[in-house]
Design a protein around this motif. Structure first.
Motif, short mmCIF file in Angstrom:
data_model
loop_
_atom_site.label_atom_id
_atom_site.label_comp_id
_atom_site.label_asym_id
_atom_site.label_seq_id
_atom_site.Cartn_x
_atom_site.Cartn_y
_atom_site.Cartn_z
N LEU A 3 0.70 -1.01 0.08
CA LEU A 3 0.22 -0.32 0.02
C LEU A 3 0.90 1.41 0.21
O LEU A 3 1.72 1.49 0.42
CB LEU A 3 -0.85 -0.03 1.27
N ILE A 4 0.95 2.24 -0.74
CA ILE A 4 1.06 3.30 -1.30
C ILE A 4 0.64 4.41 -0.09
O ILE A 4 -0.84 5.17 -0.75
CB ILE A 4 1.44 3.34 -2.22
N THR A 5 0.84 5.02 0.49
CA THR A 5 0.46 6.44 0.61
C THR A 5 1.56 8.30 0.88
O THR A 5 2.41 7.79 0.54
CB THR A 5 0.66 6.77 2.41
N PHE A 6 1.24 8.83 0.54
CA PHE A 6 1.95 9.78 -0.05
C PHE A 6 1.11 11.13 0.99
O PHE A 6 0.00 11.46 1.29
CB PHE A 6 1.93 10.15 -1.06
N SER A 7 1.51 12.41 0.97
CA SER A 7 1.11 13.11 1.40
C SER A 7 0.79 14.83 0.24
O SER A 7 1.80 14.47 -1.16
CB SER A 7 2.26 14.48 2.27
N ARG A 21 -5.23 7.44 -5.52
CA ARG A 21 -4.54 5.60 -4.81
C ARG A 21 -5.07 4.58 -5.84
O ARG A 21 -4.21 4.10 -6.76
CB ARG A 21 -5.91 5.64 -3.71
N ILE A 22 -6.35 4.52 -7.03
CA ILE A 22 -6.48 3.62 -7.76
C ILE A 22 -5.64 3.18 -8.68
O ILE A 22 -4.80 2.61 -9.22
CB ILE A 22 -7.29 3.47 -8.06
N LEU A 23 -5.13 4.80 -9.27
CA LEU A 23 -4.16 5.04 -10.63
C LEU A 23 -2.55 4.39 -9.67
O LEU A 23 -2.06 3.95 -10.74
CB LEU A 23 -4.46 6.01 -11.24
N ALA A 26 -2.03 0.78 -10.41
CA ALA A 26 -1.97 0.21 -11.23
C ALA A 26 0.02 0.34 -11.60
O ALA A 26 0.27 -0.17 -11.95
CB ALA A 26 -2.75 0.86 -12.51
N PHE A 27 0.14 1.95 -11.75
CA PHE A 27 1.55 2.10 -11.63
C PHE A 27 2.47 1.27 -11.54
O PHE A 27 3.82 1.31 -11.22
CB PHE A 27 1.64 3.55 -11.76
N VAL A 28 1.85 1.30 -10.19
CA VAL A 28 3.44 0.53 -9.31
C VAL A 28 3.63 -0.73 -9.18
O VAL A 28 4.96 -1.49 -9.95
CB VAL A 28 2.75 0.82 -7.69
N ALA A 29 1.93 -1.50 -9.53
CA ALA A 29 2.30 -2.45 -10.19
C ALA A 29 3.36 -2.54 -11.67
O ALA A 29 3.58 -3.61 -12.04
CB ALA A 29 0.94 -3.60 -11.10
N SER A 81 -0.20 10.45 -9.25
CA SER A 81 -0.59 9.12 -9.34
C SER A 81 1.00 8.74 -9.81
O SER A 81 1.67 7.43 -9.70
CB SER A 81 -1.29 8.10 -10.16
N ALA A 82 1.78 8.81 -11.12
CA ALA A 82 2.60 8.60 -11.28
C ALA A 82 4.31 8.72 -10.74
O ALA A 82 4.94 7.86 -9.95
CB ALA A 82 3.31 9.00 -13.10
N ASP A 83 3.95 9.78 -9.72
CA ASP A 83 5.03 9.98 -8.37
C ASP A 83 5.29 9.26 -7.30
O ASP A 83 6.13 9.39 -6.30
CB ASP A 83 4.27 12.00 -8.30
N ALA A 84 3.80 9.08 -7.26
CA ALA A 84 3.53 8.43 -6.12
C ALA A 84 4.55 6.68 -6.19
O ALA A 84 5.05 6.30 -5.24
CB ALA A 84 2.47 8.31 -5.67
N ALA A 85 3.84 6.18 -7.71
CA ALA A 85 4.59 5.35 -7.94
C ALA A 85 5.21 4.44 -7.43
O ALA A 85 6.17 3.79 -7.22
CB ALA A 85 3.29 4.63 -9.23
N ARG A 86 5.92 5.91 -8.63
CA ARG A 86 7.64 5.63 -8.39
C ARG A 86 8.60 5.46 -7.60
O ARG A 86 9.25 5.06 -6.77
CB ARG A 86 8.11 6.64 -9.44
N ALA A 87 7.94 6.62 -6.35
CA ALA A 87 8.29 6.99 -4.45
C ALA A 87 7.91 5.43 -3.99
O ALA A 87 8.82 4.98 -3.64
CB ALA A 87 7.52 7.46 -4.19
N GLY A 88 6.81 5.04 -4.28
CA GLY A 88 7.36 3.76 -3.78
C GLY A 88 7.40 2.30 -4.05
O GLY A 88 7.64 1.54 -3.47
N ALA A 89 7.44 2.27 -5.82
CA ALA A 89 8.08 1.36 -6.05
C ALA A 89 9.95 1.33 -5.76
O ALA A 89 10.67 0.08 -4.94
CB ALA A 89 8.17 1.56 -7.64
#
Length: 145
Positions: A3-7, A21-23, A26-29, A81-89
């Motif tokens: 799960l990814i959280t971001f401010s 959050r939904i997108l 998908a981007f993290v995957a 979404s892209a920024d949060a996914a990059r950070a989470g990955a």
């Protein structure tokens, strides 16, 4: 799947946060699948679902998320979404960093071979099996408050 959280440093409506959050998921995957393909090329085949490969899957989610949104709002949702996914990955990958680079490579390779394909495929299957429910969640998030 993690799960990814971001401010948020720019304000979004609550319904846009749901879309982000939904997108993001998908981007993290997509990010982790593509990253892990260097260690496990089979992951690209293994994680294919009804929408196609993981990039087609992420594009499908992206299209459903932004459909009908004003261009500025759509761009903000996608960027967030892209920024949060990059950070989470990156956070997920960095937990394997080691002073011994060979050991690091072994740990990441094992993760990319054993864990990530299962996590991503579970997410893709969940989407495929509950497509109508997920599209309903997206529609609800877009509905006027």
């Amino acid at each position: 799947m993690m799960l990814i959280t971001f401010s948020a440093d720019q304000s979004l409506a609550a319904n846009d946060e749901t879309l982000v959050r939904i997108l993001t998921r998908a981007f993290v995957a997509q990010n982790l699948t593509i990253y892990c393909a260097q260690f496990n090329p089979e992951i690209l085949r293994i994680t294919t679902g009804k929408q196609g490969d993981i990039s087609q899957f992420a594009q499908h989610i992206r299209e459903k998320i932004i459909d009908g949104l004003p261009p500025e709002e759509a761009g903000l949702v996608v960027q967030r979404s892209a920024d949060a996914a990059r950070a989470g990955a990156l956070m997920a990958i960095r937990r394997f960093y080691q002073a011994d680079r060979e050991r690091e490579k072994q740990l990441i390779s094992a993760w990319c071979t054993q864990s990530i394909p299962n996590d991503v495929m579970a997410y893709v299957r969940f989407h495929d099996e509950r497509h109508d429910m997920l599209m309903g969640m997206i529609a609800s998030a877009k509905a006027p408050m």
